[in-house]
Design a protein around this motif. Structure first.
Motif, PDB file in Angstrom:
ATOM      1  N   ARG A  65     -22.202   3.023  -3.364  1.00 33.54           N
ATOM      2  CA  ARG A  65     -21.455   4.383  -3.822  1.00 33.54           C
ATOM      3  C   ARG A  65     -20.230   4.419  -2.962  1.00 33.54           C
ATOM      4  NH1 ARG A  65     -18.124   8.086  -4.575  1.00 33.54           N
ATOM      5  NH2 ARG A  65     -18.753  10.130  -5.059  1.00 33.54           N
ATOM      6  N   ALA A  66     -18.913   3.764  -3.227  1.00 33.17           N
ATOM      7  CA  ALA A  66     -17.715   3.885  -2.585  1.00 33.17           C
ATOM      8  C   ALA A  66     -17.074   5.465  -2.505  1.00 33.17           C
ATOM      9  CB  ALA A  66     -16.317   3.182  -2.987  1.00 33.17           C
ATOM     10  N   GLY A  67     -17.531   6.025  -1.750  1.00 29.67           N
ATOM     11  CA  GLY A  67     -17.526   7.488  -1.403  1.00 29.67           C
ATOM     12  C   GLY A  67     -18.319   8.332  -0.819  1.00 29.67           C
ATOM     13  N   VAL A  68     -18.303   9.790  -0.949  1.00 33.70           N
ATOM     14  CA  VAL A  68     -19.179  10.590  -0.437  1.00 33.70           C
ATOM     15  C   VAL A  68     -20.229  10.981  -1.382  1.00 33.70           C
ATOM     16  CG1 VAL A  68     -19.446  13.245   0.800  1.00 33.70           C
ATOM     17  CG2 VAL A  68     -17.337  11.805   1.085  1.00 33.70           C
ATOM     18  N   GLY A  69     -21.458  11.126  -0.832  1.00 29.63           N
ATOM     19  CA  GLY A  69     -22.589  11.683  -1.857  1.00 29.63           C
ATOM     20  C   GLY A  69     -22.959  10.246  -2.574  1.00 29.63           C
ATOM     21  N   VAL A  70     -24.216  10.790  -3.352  1.00 31.97           N
ATOM     22  CA  VAL A  70     -24.650   9.962  -4.408  1.00 31.97           C
ATOM     23  C   VAL A  70     -25.422  10.824  -5.463  1.00 31.97           C
ATOM     24  CG1 VAL A  70     -25.414   7.916  -2.850  1.00 31.97           C
ATOM     25  CG2 VAL A  70     -27.013   9.908  -2.997  1.00 31.97           C
ATOM     26  N   ASP A  71     -24.606  12.017  -5.610  1.00 32.32           N
ATOM     27  CA  ASP A  71     -25.264  13.029  -6.716  1.00 32.32           C
ATOM     28  C   ASP A  71     -24.889  12.073  -8.162  1.00 32.32           C
ATOM     29  OD1 ASP A  71     -22.190  13.039  -6.094  1.00 32.32           O
ATOM     30  OD2 ASP A  71     -22.291  15.032  -7.272  1.00 32.32           O
ATOM     31  N   ASN A  72     -24.087  11.083  -8.324  1.00 33.35           N
ATOM     32  CA  ASN A  72     -24.100  10.462  -9.632  1.00 33.35           C
ATOM     33  C   ASN A  72     -25.183   9.339  -9.680  1.00 33.35           C
ATOM     34  OD1 ASN A  72     -22.428   9.206  -7.478  1.00 33.35           O
ATOM     35  ND2 ASN A  72     -21.435   8.109  -9.071  1.00 33.35           N
ATOM     36  N   VAL A  73     -26.018   9.235  -8.998  1.00 30.81           N
ATOM     37  CA  VAL A  73     -27.153   8.218  -8.929  1.00 30.81           C
ATOM     38  C   VAL A  73     -28.577   8.931  -9.060  1.00 30.81           C
ATOM     39  CG1 VAL A  73     -28.022   6.265  -7.644  1.00 30.81           C
ATOM     40  CG2 VAL A  73     -25.706   6.635  -7.743  1.00 30.81           C
ATOM     41  N   ASP A  74     -29.514   8.495  -9.829  1.00 27.05           N
ATOM     42  CA  ASP A  74     -30.634   8.936  -9.700  1.00 27.05           C
ATOM     43  C   ASP A  74     -31.619   8.249  -8.535  1.00 27.05           C
ATOM     44  OD1 ASP A  74     -33.522   9.621 -10.291  1.00 27.05           O
ATOM     45  OD2 ASP A  74     -33.106   9.685 -12.226  1.00 27.05           O
ATOM     46  N   VAL A  75     -31.404   8.748  -7.482  1.00 25.30           N
ATOM     47  CA  VAL A  75     -31.956   8.199  -6.231  1.00 25.30           C
ATOM     48  C   VAL A  75     -33.427   7.902  -6.443  1.00 25.30           C
ATOM     49  CG1 VAL A  75     -32.208   8.135  -3.780  1.00 25.30           C
ATOM     50  CG2 VAL A  75     -30.041   8.944  -4.842  1.00 25.30           C
ATOM     51  N   GLU A  76     -34.292   8.948  -7.079  1.00 26.99           N
ATOM     52  CA  GLU A  76     -35.798   8.772  -7.300  1.00 26.99           C
ATOM     53  C   GLU A  76     -35.959   7.641  -8.037  1.00 26.99           C
ATOM     54  OE1 GLU A  76     -38.950  11.470  -9.205  1.00 26.99           O
ATOM     55  OE2 GLU A  76     -37.587  12.544  -7.783  1.00 26.99           O
ATOM     56  N   ALA A  77     -35.397   7.301  -9.131  1.00 26.99           N
ATOM     57  CA  ALA A  77     -35.571   6.169 -10.104  1.00 26.99           C
ATOM     58  C   ALA A  77     -35.330   5.038  -9.346  1.00 26.99           C
ATOM     59  CB  ALA A  77     -34.671   6.438 -11.259  1.00 26.99           C
ATOM     60  N   ALA A  78     -34.109   4.921  -8.759  1.00 27.42           N
ATOM     61  CA  ALA A  78     -33.732   3.782  -7.975  1.00 27.42           C
ATOM     62  C   ALA A  78     -34.851   3.524  -6.771  1.00 27.42           C
ATOM     63  CB  ALA A  78     -32.311   3.840  -7.275  1.00 27.42           C
ATOM     64  N   THR A  79     -35.280   4.357  -6.194  1.00 27.33           N
ATOM     65  CA  THR A  79     -36.252   4.295  -5.162  1.00 27.33           C
ATOM     66  C   THR A  79     -37.468   3.642  -5.687  1.00 27.33           C
ATOM     67  OG1 THR A  79     -35.491   6.075  -3.698  1.00 27.33           O
ATOM     68  CG2 THR A  79     -37.554   5.458  -3.201  1.00 27.33           C
ATOM     69  N   ARG A  80     -37.977   4.078  -6.872  1.00 25.78           N
ATOM     70  CA  ARG A  80     -39.041   3.953  -7.539  1.00 25.78           C
ATOM     71  C   ARG A  80     -39.088   2.233  -7.822  1.00 25.78           C
ATOM     72  NH1 ARG A  80     -38.932   8.429 -10.476  1.00 25.78           N
ATOM     73  NH2 ARG A  80     -37.946   7.629 -12.216  1.00 25.78           N
ATOM     74  N   ARG A  81     -37.964   1.735  -7.992  1.00 26.41           N
ATOM     75  CA  ARG A  81     -37.821   0.405  -8.307  1.00 26.41           C
ATOM     76  C   ARG A  81     -37.491  -0.665  -7.060  1.00 26.41           C
ATOM     77  NH1 ARG A  81     -35.807  -1.135 -13.645  1.00 26.41           N
ATOM     78  NH2 ARG A  81     -36.298  -3.076 -12.777  1.00 26.41           N
ATOM     79  N   GLY A  82     -37.348   0.175  -6.057  1.00 25.61           N
ATOM     80  CA  GLY A  82     -36.965  -0.571  -4.683  1.00 25.61           C
ATOM     81  C   GLY A  82     -35.674  -1.010  -4.675  1.00 25.61           C
ATOM     82  N   ILE A  83     -34.856  -0.345  -5.351  1.00 27.79           N
ATOM     83  CA  ILE A  83     -33.303  -0.359  -5.111  1.00 27.79           C
ATOM     84  C   ILE A  83     -32.675   0.443  -3.877  1.00 27.79           C
ATOM     85  CG2 ILE A  83     -31.187  -0.187  -6.375  1.00 27.79           C
ATOM     86  CD1 ILE A  83     -32.835  -0.432  -8.939  1.00 27.79           C
ATOM     87  N   VAL A  84     -31.977  -0.336  -3.224  1.00 27.59           N
ATOM     88  CA  VAL A  84     -31.197   0.513  -2.022  1.00 27.59           C
ATOM     89  C   VAL A  84     -30.034   1.219  -2.538  1.00 27.59           C
ATOM     90  CG1 VAL A  84     -30.121   0.231   0.269  1.00 27.59           C
ATOM     91  CG2 VAL A  84     -32.181  -1.124  -0.452  1.00 27.59           C
ATOM     92  N   VAL A  85     -30.085   2.305  -2.258  1.00 30.95           N
ATOM     93  CA  VAL A  85     -28.602   3.177  -2.566  1.00 30.95           C
ATOM     94  C   VAL A  85     -27.907   3.619  -1.285  1.00 30.95           C
ATOM     95  CG1 VAL A  85     -27.788   5.321  -3.638  1.00 30.95           C
ATOM     96  CG2 VAL A  85     -30.092   4.124  -4.435  1.00 30.95           C
ATOM     97  N   ALA A  86     -26.688   3.246  -1.397  1.00 32.64           N
ATOM     98  CA  ALA A  86     -25.975   3.234  -0.007  1.00 32.64           C
ATOM     99  C   ALA A  86     -24.700   3.854  -0.504  1.00 32.64           C
ATOM    100  CB  ALA A  86     -25.531   2.017   0.968  1.00 32.64           C
ATOM    101  N   ASN A  87     -24.091   4.984   0.405  1.00 30.92           N
ATOM    102  CA  ASN A  87     -22.666   5.328   0.268  1.00 30.92           C
ATOM    103  C   ASN A  87     -21.808   4.975   1.391  1.00 30.92           C
ATOM    104  OD1 ASN A  87     -23.923   7.296   1.962  1.00 30.92           O
ATOM    105  ND2 ASN A  87     -22.714   8.769   1.140  1.00 30.92           N
ATOM    106  N   ALA A  88     -20.373   4.968   1.064  1.00 30.55           N
ATOM    107  CA  ALA A  88     -19.557   5.067   2.337  1.00 30.55           C
ATOM    108  C   ALA A  88     -18.808   6.020   2.495  1.00 30.55           C
ATOM    109  CB  ALA A  88     -18.661   3.644   1.854  1.00 30.55           C
ATOM    110  N   PRO A  89     -19.088   7.153   3.144  1.00 34.64           N
ATOM    111  CA  PRO A  89     -18.421   8.181   3.185  1.00 34.64           C
ATOM    112  C   PRO A  89     -16.890   8.299   3.557  1.00 34.64           C
ATOM    113  CG  PRO A  89     -20.387   8.423   4.577  1.00 34.64           C
ATOM    114  CD  PRO A  89     -20.315   7.023   3.851  1.00 34.64           C
ATOM    115  N   GLU A  90     -16.786   7.394   4.606  1.00 36.25           N
ATOM    116  CA  GLU A  90     -15.609   7.294   5.543  1.00 36.25           C
ATOM    117  C   GLU A  90     -14.467   6.406   4.293  1.00 36.25           C
ATOM    118  OE1 GLU A  90     -14.830   8.794   8.351  1.00 36.25           O
ATOM    119  OE2 GLU A  90     -16.895   9.718   7.814  1.00 36.25           O
ATOM    120  N   SER A  91     -15.056   5.845   3.102  1.00 38.58           N
ATOM    121  CA  SER A  91     -14.115   4.939   2.386  1.00 38.58           C
ATOM    122  C   SER A  91     -12.904   5.757   2.056  1.00 38.58           C
ATOM    123  CB  SER A  91     -14.796   4.345   1.482  1.00 38.58           C
ATOM    124  OG  SER A  91     -15.276   5.376   0.442  1.00 38.58           O
ATOM    125  N   THR A  92     -12.896   7.064   1.542  1.00 36.90           N
ATOM    126  CA  THR A  92     -11.730   7.701   1.240  1.00 36.90           C
ATOM    127  C   THR A  92     -10.858   8.589   2.186  1.00 36.90           C
ATOM    128  OG1 THR A  92     -13.051   9.481   0.121  1.00 36.90           O
ATOM    129  CG2 THR A  92     -12.782   7.649  -0.997  1.00 36.90           C
TER     130      THR A  92
END
Length: 97
Positions: A65-92
């Motif tokens: 996620r290029a930006g702050v937060g991950v509220d537009n990602v279902d992190v729980e669903a990603a975690t269940r699938r073993g998908i890493v969710v990362a953001n870049a809060p300083e990018s903007t």
């Protein structure tokens, strides 16, 4: 590794990705039909990665996620699938200033 850049990011960022990965930049295609073809996706705030979309992402390993937060990602669903969710809060920070 195939990477989908779904929303506009700086060209320098795309070039860095292309040095190591096979990168497609596409903000208009039907994401539900394409997400299964990628190992990673880069989004900003407009793309919503719901549990339904994540379930279609058979190969997906990373959501960036290029930006702050991950509220537009279902992190729980990603975690269940073993998908890493990362953001870049300083990018903007510079563009916002």
């Amino acid at each position: 590794m195939r990477v989908l850049v779904r929303e506009p990011i700086a060209e320098a960022g795309i070039e860095l990705l292309r040095e190591r990965f096979d990168v497609d930049v596409d903000g208009n295609g039907e994401l539900g039909e394409r997400i299964g073809d990628y190992d990673a996706i880069v989004i900003r705030s407009a793309t919503k990665l719901t549990a339904e979309l994540i379930e279609r992402a058979d190969r997906l390993k990373v959501i960036g996620r290029a930006g702050v937060g991950v509220d537009n990602v279902d992190v729980e669903a990603a975690t269940r699938r073993g998908i890493v969710v990362a953001n870049a809060p300083e990018s903007t920070v510079t563009s916002a200033a």
